[in-house]
Design a protein around this motif. Structure first.
Motif, mmCIF file in Angstrom:
data_model
loop_
_atom_site.group_PDB
_atom_site.id
_atom_site.type_symbol
_atom_site.label_atom_id
_atom_site.label_comp_id
_atom_site.label_asym_id
_atom_site.label_seq_id
_atom_site.Cartn_x
_atom_site.Cartn_y
_atom_site.Cartn_z
ATOM 1 N N LEU A 75 0.805 -1.226 0.000
ATOM 2 C CA LEU A 75 0.000 0.000 0.000
ATOM 3 C C LEU A 75 0.833 1.268 0.000
ATOM 4 C CD1 LEU A 75 -2.909 -1.134 2.321
ATOM 5 C CD2 LEU A 75 -2.844 -1.026 -0.177
ATOM 6 N N ARG A 76 1.865 1.324 0.799
ATOM 7 C CA ARG A 76 2.660 2.556 0.855
ATOM 8 C C ARG A 76 3.686 2.607 -0.274
ATOM 9 N NH1 ARG A 76 4.921 3.527 6.630
ATOM 10 N NH2 ARG A 76 5.416 5.521 5.670
ATOM 11 N N TRP A 77 4.564 1.634 -0.338
ATOM 12 C CA TRP A 77 5.618 1.594 -1.360
ATOM 13 C C TRP A 77 5.017 1.246 -2.713
ATOM 14 C CZ3 TRP A 77 8.846 -3.022 -2.912
ATOM 15 C CH2 TRP A 77 9.962 -2.640 -3.660
ATOM 16 N N GLY A 78 4.078 0.296 -2.724
ATOM 17 C CA GLY A 78 3.466 -0.144 -3.972
ATOM 18 C C GLY A 78 2.461 0.851 -4.514
ATOM 19 N N PHE A 79 1.266 0.879 -3.934
ATOM 20 C CA PHE A 79 0.210 1.727 -4.479
ATOM 21 C C PHE A 79 0.531 3.214 -4.358
ATOM 22 C CE2 PHE A 79 -3.986 3.820 -4.425
ATOM 23 C CZ PHE A 79 -4.400 3.446 -5.689
ATOM 24 N N GLY A 80 1.040 3.639 -3.215
ATOM 25 C CA GLY A 80 1.291 5.059 -2.990
ATOM 26 C C GLY A 80 2.639 5.561 -3.459
ATOM 27 N N ARG A 132 0.838 4.272 -8.200
ATOM 28 C CA ARG A 132 1.704 5.360 -8.646
ATOM 29 C C ARG A 132 3.073 4.793 -9.006
ATOM 30 N NH1 ARG A 132 -1.523 6.757 -4.683
ATOM 31 N NH2 ARG A 132 -2.786 8.635 -4.838
ATOM 32 N N LEU A 133 3.737 5.459 -9.898
ATOM 33 C CA LEU A 133 5.057 5.010 -10.337
ATOM 34 C C LEU A 133 6.139 5.638 -9.470
ATOM 35 C CD1 LEU A 133 4.603 5.208 -14.204
ATOM 36 C CD2 LEU A 133 4.185 3.276 -12.666
ATOM 37 N N GLY A 134 7.229 4.899 -9.335
ATOM 38 C CA GLY A 134 8.376 5.424 -8.617
ATOM 39 C C GLY A 134 8.704 4.677 -7.343
ATOM 40 N N GLY A 135 7.762 3.972 -6.786
ATOM 41 C CA GLY A 135 8.024 3.167 -5.606
ATOM 42 C C GLY A 135 8.349 1.742 -6.049
ATOM 43 N N ASP A 141 3.198 -0.470 -17.227
ATOM 44 C CA ASP A 141 2.769 -1.854 -17.443
ATOM 45 C C ASP A 141 3.025 -2.747 -16.220
ATOM 46 O OD1 ASP A 141 5.518 -1.435 -18.284
ATOM 47 O OD2 ASP A 141 5.512 -3.532 -18.942
ATOM 48 N N GLN A 142 3.829 -2.298 -15.268
ATOM 49 C CA GLN A 142 4.060 -3.041 -14.027
ATOM 50 C C GLN A 142 3.017 -2.705 -12.964
ATOM 51 O OE1 GLN A 142 7.965 -1.637 -12.926
ATOM 52 N NE2 GLN A 142 8.971 -3.449 -13.775
ATOM 53 N N ALA A 143 2.409 -1.541 -13.049
ATOM 54 C CA ALA A 143 1.562 -1.012 -11.974
ATOM 55 C C ALA A 143 0.174 -1.653 -11.968
ATOM 56 C CB ALA A 143 1.436 0.501 -12.123
ATOM 57 N N PRO A 144 -0.140 -2.412 -10.921
ATOM 58 C CA PRO A 144 -1.476 -3.007 -10.820
ATOM 59 C C PRO A 144 -2.490 -1.976 -10.328
ATOM 60 C CG PRO A 144 -0.163 -3.635 -8.923
ATOM 61 C CD PRO A 144 0.727 -2.815 -9.812
ATOM 62 N N SER A 145 -3.746 -2.307 -10.482
ATOM 63 C CA SER A 145 -4.819 -1.456 -9.962
ATOM 64 C C SER A 145 -4.951 -1.668 -8.445
ATOM 65 C CB SER A 145 -6.145 -1.811 -10.631
ATOM 66 O OG SER A 145 -6.543 -3.112 -10.225
#
Length: 177
Positions: A75-80, A132-135, A141-145
């Protein structure tokens, strides 16, 4: 005949039976599993919380600590895409081991802080919103919903809360709900 004051068990665990919004259901079940994790620790002594039950190689607090790291990573590193340490320096093994000098309160506080931080990212986001990208995720294409991430977290919690049921039965004979 049942009296109005008699306690009627819930037909379903998790969110209320009339909840049908997918976002509300996923977050409701995630919250239910987070609460189940804490409920299953109730009644264990500090020693029992810190000690692995044979043949397991992790303690109940170790499992809580691991789930705190899972919350952080997804949630923090991944989604945020927060700039946070995603893994302990000792890797996966350290994630499950609670140092002898670390109190139960410290582990539980750290876990609850991760849950609160994760909730910050999930409450107002749509299930279709991409991480979000960067974490954790560097390219679109790597970023899941968020929906995909929440499904992953639910399976992670379901599995580990089941593991905690086994540990609890080995520790003091109590079985899960």
């Amino acid at each position: 005949m049942q009296q109005p004051s008699d306690k009627v068990p819930a037909l379903l665990d998790g969110p209320a039976v009339d909840v049908c919004d997918a976002h509300e259901l996923l977050l409701g079940y995630l919250e239910w599993y987070r609460d189940a994790l804490v409920r299953k620790l109730d009644g264990l002594s500090d020693y029992q919380l810190h000690t692995a039950a044979e043949p397991l190689d992790w303690s109940p607090l170790g499992l809580v600590q691991h789930l705190g790291w899972v919350e952080r990573r997804w949630l923090r590193w991944g989604f945020g895409a927060e700039d946070v340490i995603a893994y302990p320096s000792g890797g996966d093994a350290e994630e499950w081991k609670v140092a002898a000098e670390t109190s139960t309160a410290q582990v539980m506080t750290a876990y609850h802080m991760e849950v609160t931080a994760g909730n910050f990212h999930t409450r107002s986001a749509a299930l279709s919103d991409k991480a979000r990208l960067g974490g954790r995720f560097k390219t679109p294409d790597q970023a899941p919903s968020l929906g995909r991430i929440l499904f992953h977290l639910l399976q992670e919690y379901a599995r580990h809360v089941g593991h905690l049921d086994v540990a609890r039965e080995l520790i003091d004979g109590k079985t899960g709900e």
